[in-house]
Design an enzyme around this catalytic site. Structure first.
Site, PDB file in Angstrom:
ATOM      1  N   GLN A   1      -1.541  49.221  24.120  1.00  0.00           N
ATOM      2  CA  GLN A   1      -1.373  50.490  24.818  1.00  0.00           C
ATOM      3  C   GLN A   1      -1.551  50.284  26.319  1.00  0.00           C
ATOM      4  OE1 GLN A   1      -0.594  53.684  23.494  1.00  0.00           O
ATOM      5  NE2 GLN A   1      -0.276  54.018  25.663  1.00  0.00           N
TER       6      GLN A   1
ATOM      7  N   HIS B   1      -7.575  48.847  22.493  1.00  0.00           N
ATOM      8  CA  HIS B   1      -6.148  49.073  22.214  1.00  0.00           C
ATOM      9  C   HIS B   1      -5.341  48.400  23.335  1.00  0.00           C
ATOM     10  CE1 HIS B   1      -2.627  50.618  20.502  1.00  0.00           C
ATOM     11  NE2 HIS B   1      -2.768  51.918  20.684  1.00  0.00           N
TER      12      HIS B   1
ATOM     13  N   ARG C   1       6.008  51.449  25.440  1.00  0.00           N
ATOM     14  CA  ARG C   1       5.392  50.577  24.428  1.00  0.00           C
ATOM     15  C   ARG C   1       6.416  49.523  23.991  1.00  0.00           C
ATOM     16  NH1 ARG C   1       1.076  52.405  21.462  1.00  0.00           N
ATOM     17  NH2 ARG C   1       1.047  50.238  20.778  1.00  0.00           N
TER      18      ARG C   1
ATOM     19  N   ARG D   1      -3.720  46.328  12.826  1.00  0.00           N
ATOM     20  CA  ARG D   1      -4.410  47.571  13.236  1.00  0.00           C
ATOM     21  C   ARG D   1      -5.502  47.834  12.209  1.00  0.00           C
ATOM     22  NH1 ARG D   1      -2.218  53.415  15.201  1.00  0.00           N
ATOM     23  NH2 ARG D   1      -1.900  52.123  17.033  1.00  0.00           N
TER      24      ARG D   1
ATOM     25  N   CYS E   1      -1.817  58.554  25.611  1.00  0.00           N
ATOM     26  CA  CYS E   1      -1.271  57.492  24.770  1.00  0.00           C
ATOM     27  C   CYS E   1      -0.547  58.043  23.544  1.00  0.00           C
ATOM     28  CB  CYS E   1      -2.381  56.546  24.342  1.00  0.00           C
ATOM     29  SG  CYS E   1      -3.681  57.386  23.418  1.00  0.00           S
TER      30      CYS E   1
ATOM     31  N   ASP F   1      -6.969  61.127  25.988  1.00  0.00           N
ATOM     32  CA  ASP F   1      -6.682  60.715  24.602  1.00  0.00           C
ATOM     33  C   ASP F   1      -7.423  61.695  23.691  1.00  0.00           C
ATOM     34  OD1 ASP F   1      -5.976  59.316  22.303  1.00  0.00           O
ATOM     35  OD2 ASP F   1      -7.507  57.766  22.562  1.00  0.00           O
TER      36      ASP F   1
HETATM   37  N1   CP Z   1      -0.515  55.265  20.985  1.00  0.00           N
HETATM   38  C1   CP Z   1      -0.445  54.725  19.749  1.00  0.00           C
HETATM   39  O1   CP Z   1      -0.920  53.625  19.504  1.00  0.00           O
HETATM   40  O2   CP Z   1       0.203  55.502  18.847  1.00  0.00           O
HETATM   41  P1   CP Z   1       0.276  55.247  17.275  1.00  0.00           P
HETATM   42  O3   CP Z   1      -1.086  55.499  16.710  1.00  0.00           O
HETATM   43  O4   CP Z   1       1.300  56.236  16.796  1.00  0.00           O
HETATM   44  O5   CP Z   1       0.695  53.822  17.035  1.00  0.00           O
HETATM   45  N1  NVA Z   2      -8.227  56.718  20.228  1.00  0.00           N
HETATM   46  C1  NVA Z   2      -7.138  56.937  19.294  1.00  0.00           C
HETATM   47  C2  NVA Z   2      -5.915  56.261  19.745  1.00  0.00           C
HETATM   48  C3  NVA Z   2      -4.706  56.448  18.885  1.00  0.00           C
HETATM   49  C4  NVA Z   2      -3.525  55.709  19.365  1.00  0.00           C
HETATM   50  C5  NVA Z   2      -7.564  56.446  17.922  1.00  0.00           C
HETATM   51  O1  NVA Z   2      -8.164  55.375  17.815  1.00  0.00           O
HETATM   52  O2  NVA Z   2      -7.316  57.156  16.951  1.00  0.00           O
END
Ligand code: CP
Ligand code: NVA
Length: 303
Positions: free
Chosen positions: A127, A124, A286, A97, A258, A219
């Site tokens: 997700q 993502h 998930r 990530r 999400c 989101d």
């Molecule tokens: N939706 C999602 O990816 O959540 P986190 O940021 O908690 O991993």
């Molecule tokens: N769009 C958000 C998603 C978090 C899971 C971010 O990137 O912070």
């Protein structure tokens, strides 16, 4: 050896099969990852991705090593490629990530183990697997579904749109004009739609977009690493999912997010906790969807 850096790293047929298997195999435990170690390199916070991948690996008999990117020598100038080569000798797969999609792609190009994108600024994909699974559970037929995303045209919007296009769904992304999904993402989705029969639309007016929707999705307005500005908040106000907007959608329309959510910003607490919300089922999924992904990428005889 296969990576999962973007939704299209699975062919549309594989994507649909993964979704069906994730529903069928919910709760299954096995030892297909016995003796395998999944690394997780995170340079942004995470609740769902980190814990669901950890549990998914354990449920399949594997191990997990969590590494905060700030603790690696990467921050002191070691290259992504050298890091990927070294970690490939210790680990059997890695979830990353980070910020730039390009960095995940560089890591994968130098690695000799499967690399999974656990979120970048652009995409993502993990997700999106859980999103399709959740919609499939509630519809039984993805080709009959209209999903409408409202809010910021961000990483989650991009991967949802592309996954929906691959799955033959009707997908509308409704954002303020200046916060639309990038052209490259729209082009990817449209190319998939030409093959699958999906319908991909962009829209700027929320009441128009939600008409006839089976699923509304939103989101956060400010993704991790983004500057919070009053201007962007003001632009996004009309895109909040509240009871009024939900009333304008289809009669049995369900609501997705999400997570994490900013209650009162992109979605009201009333809608989140209301009878149309399938948000927490989506979060649970998930785990189920990623178990299927790990099986396909990391189990014996795969890739
Ligand atoms: N939706 C999602 O990816 O959540 P986190 O940021 O908690 O991993
Ligand atoms: N769009 C958000 C998603 C978090 C899971 C971010 O990137 O912070």
């Amino acid at each position: 050896m296969r990576h999962f850096l973007k939704v299209t790293d699975l062919a549309p047929g594989e994507l649909l099969a993964l979704v069906a298997d994730a529903v069928a195999n919910k709760g299954e435990e096995s030892d297909v990852l016995a003796g395998r170690n999944l690394g997780m390199i995170f340079s942004k916070p995470s609740t769902r991705t980190r814990v669901s991948f950890t549990q998914a690996a354990y449920d399949l008999g594997g191990h997990v090593t969590f590494i905060s990117e700030s603790e690696l020598q990467l921050g002191r100038g070691e290259t992504i490629e050298d890091t990927a080569r070294v970690l490939s000798a210790y680990l059997d797969g890695v979830v990353i990530r980070t910020f730039r999609q390009e960095d995940v792609e560089r890591f994968a190009a130098a690695a000799s183990i499967p690399v999974i994108n656990g979120l970048t600024d652009q995409r993502h994909p993990c997700q999106a697997l859980a999103d399709l699974m959740t919609i499939y559970e509630h519809s039984g037929d993805l080709s009959q579904v209209k999903v409408v995303y409202l809010g910021d045209g961000n990483n989650v919007a991009v991967s949802l749109m592309i996954a929906a296009a691959a799955a033959g769904m009707q997908v509308t992304v409704c954002t303020p004009p200046s916060l639309a999904v990038p052209d490259w993402a729209l082009a990817e989705a449209q190319a998939l739609a030409a093959e699958s029969g999906a319908r991909v639309q962009v829209e700027t007016d929320p009441p128009t977009a939600v008409a006839g929707a089976d699923f509304l999705y939103t989101d956060v307005w400010f993704s991790m690493g983004q500057e919070v500005t009053p201007r962007k908040r003001e632009q996004l106000e009309p895109y909040r999912i509240d009871t009024g907007l939900l009333e304008a959608a289809g009669e049995n329309c369900k609501v997705m997010h999400c997570l994490p959510a900013h209650r009162g910003e992109e979605i009201t607490g009333e809608v989140m906790d209301g009878p149309r919300s399938i948000i927490f089922q989506q979060a649970e999924n998930r785990l189920h969807a990623q178990k299927e992904l790990l099986k396909r990428l990391m189990a014996d005889g795969q890739g």
